[in-house]
Design an enzyme around this catalytic site. Structure first.
Site, PDB file in Angstrom:
ATOM      1  N   LYS A   1       0.858  -1.126   0.092  1.00 38.32           N
ATOM      2  CA  LYS A   1       0.034  -0.004   0.125  1.00 38.32           C
ATOM      3  C   LYS A   1       0.784   1.342   0.039  1.00 38.32           C
ATOM      4  O   LYS A   1       0.552   2.044   0.893  1.00 38.32           O
ATOM      5  CB  LYS A   1      -0.974   0.106   1.180  1.00 38.32           C
ATOM      6  CG  LYS A   1      -2.020  -1.025   1.204  1.00 38.32           C
ATOM      7  CD  LYS A   1      -3.214  -0.860   2.256  1.00 38.32           C
ATOM      8  CE  LYS A   1      -4.217  -1.944   1.922  1.00 38.32           C
ATOM      9  NZ  LYS A   1      -3.463  -3.334   2.579  1.00 38.32           N
ATOM     10  N   ARG A   2       1.716   1.528  -0.827  1.00 32.61           N
ATOM     11  CA  ARG A   2       2.602   2.586  -1.079  1.00 32.61           C
ATOM     12  C   ARG A   2       1.933   3.614  -1.463  1.00 32.61           C
ATOM     13  O   ARG A   2       1.121   3.367  -2.525  1.00 32.61           O
ATOM     14  CB  ARG A   2       3.897   2.225  -1.793  1.00 32.61           C
ATOM     15  CG  ARG A   2       4.783   1.278  -0.867  1.00 32.61           C
ATOM     16  CD  ARG A   2       5.165   1.656   0.354  1.00 32.61           C
ATOM     17  NE  ARG A   2       6.192   0.906   0.914  1.00 32.61           N
ATOM     18  CZ  ARG A   2       5.959  -0.076   2.207  1.00 32.61           C
ATOM     19  NH1 ARG A   2       4.788   0.202   2.484  1.00 32.61           N
ATOM     20  NH2 ARG A   2       7.120  -0.438   2.440  1.00 32.61           N
TER      21      ARG A   2
END
Length: 321
Positions: free
Chosen positions: A112-113
């Site tokens: 989840k960057r």
């Protein structure tokens, strides 16, 4: 998404297992035995507990991977659980991913960057690896990753570029399964659309240039099982976007809830279960274990049964559509 779809076709199972270990999900005897081992090998006393949990997570994951590798096409390690242990945890994460790939599994790194420019490009090394003077190095051993698209195309294009260059995939958050997601994702815009619908349109647009043999782009969408009606509408809205569907099982989503997220051929979605598989052993926990290996064997047997039950549940629902 072609490699993922091919893996799903081979197993006839559109499910993915989340490898999200926590201290509560790993039998304590495994940690205890690892603690005794690291006390002999790790000099710094303050690092004993971190190292013990990191090794326990890795052994726990290996047992589960061995038990389900012939049943499911993919696994999804959640990096936050490993980052909580520092450097030792990151070693456990990368070794988990590498081991899963060695067993023929597609690995979706749930990272989840969300950033832009050179920082996003650095995060995209999860797919691109690192090109040093001595040659290319794949440090992470992932086939796909998750991202947050709410910084716009500046925060998405570096990941798509890395995916295109290195035969990887990306999944962007669109309509997530957590209850409070409505506070942001269901905000109504001046156009009358909800914010998540606008994001869905952007994700479709950003992925258009990478549509593969099966008709799906390299940029997928995360769409929660807890929003079945919205998920069905998004499937119609995003015909070339593959869905990662969290929320099945422990979070309340059912096989019936996710059916609208598949296309007319029964493709287009990968349904995730984490605690329902890796925590299945807790429902049948014996009064005691003889050893860590005894506990790992029990974890594996329960995970396999749960993975088979999920596969059968999804296959039955797809057959009845």
């Amino acid at each position: 998404m072609d490699r993922l779809i091919a893996a799903i076709e081979q197993t006839q199972n559109p499910s993915i297992v989340g490898l999200d270990p926590t201290p509560a999900l790993v039998p304590s005897i495994i940690v205890d035995e690892m603690r005794e081992e690291v006390e002999q090998e790790v000099d710094a006393e303050q690092e004993h507990e971190l190292a013990a949990y990191a090794i326990a997570y890795l052994e726990f994951n290996r047992a589960i991977i061995d038990a389900i590798a012939d049943i499911v096409p993919a696994v999804k390690p959640q990096i936050a659980m490993y980052e909580a242990l520092g450097a030792a945890g990151l070693d456990a994460y990368t070794m988990t991913c590498e081991y899963a790939q060695s067993k023929g599994l597609y690995v979706l790194g749930d990272i989840k960057r969300g950033d832009i420019g050179s920082t996003a490009a650095a995060y995209a090394a999860h797919l691109a690896g690192f090109g040093a003077h001595s040659g290319h190095v794949d440090m992470w051993h992932e086939d796909a990753i998750t991202i947050n698209p709410y910084l716009g195309s500046d925060g998405v294009e570096p990941f798509i570029n890395a995916a295109n260059a290195h035969d990887g995939d990306v999944f962007a958050l669109v309509r997530t399964s957590n209850p409070s997601s409505a506070q942001i994702q269901e905000v109504e815009l001046a156009s009358g659309m909800h914010l998540y619908e606008h994001i869905a349109d952007l994700v479709s647009q950003w992925g258009n240039s990478s549509i593969g043999e099966y008709g799906y782009s390299r940029l997928g969408a995360v769409v929660g099982a807890t929003h079945p009606e919205q998920g069905q509408a998004l499937r119609a809205r995003m015909p070339h976007t593959f869905f990662l569907v969290p929320g099945y099982g422990a979070q309340g989503g059912t096989a019936a809830d996710v059916m609208g997220m598949f296309d007319s051929q029964g493709r287009g979605a990968l349904v995730n279960s984490s605690r329902g598989i890796i925590g299945a052993w807790k429902k049948q926990e014996p009064t005691s274990y003889i050893s860590a290996q005894d506990a790992l064997d029990h974890v594996a047997v329960c995970a396999r049964k749960a993975a088979c039950a999920m596969r059968d549940d999804l296959q039955s629902a797809l057959a009845e559509r």
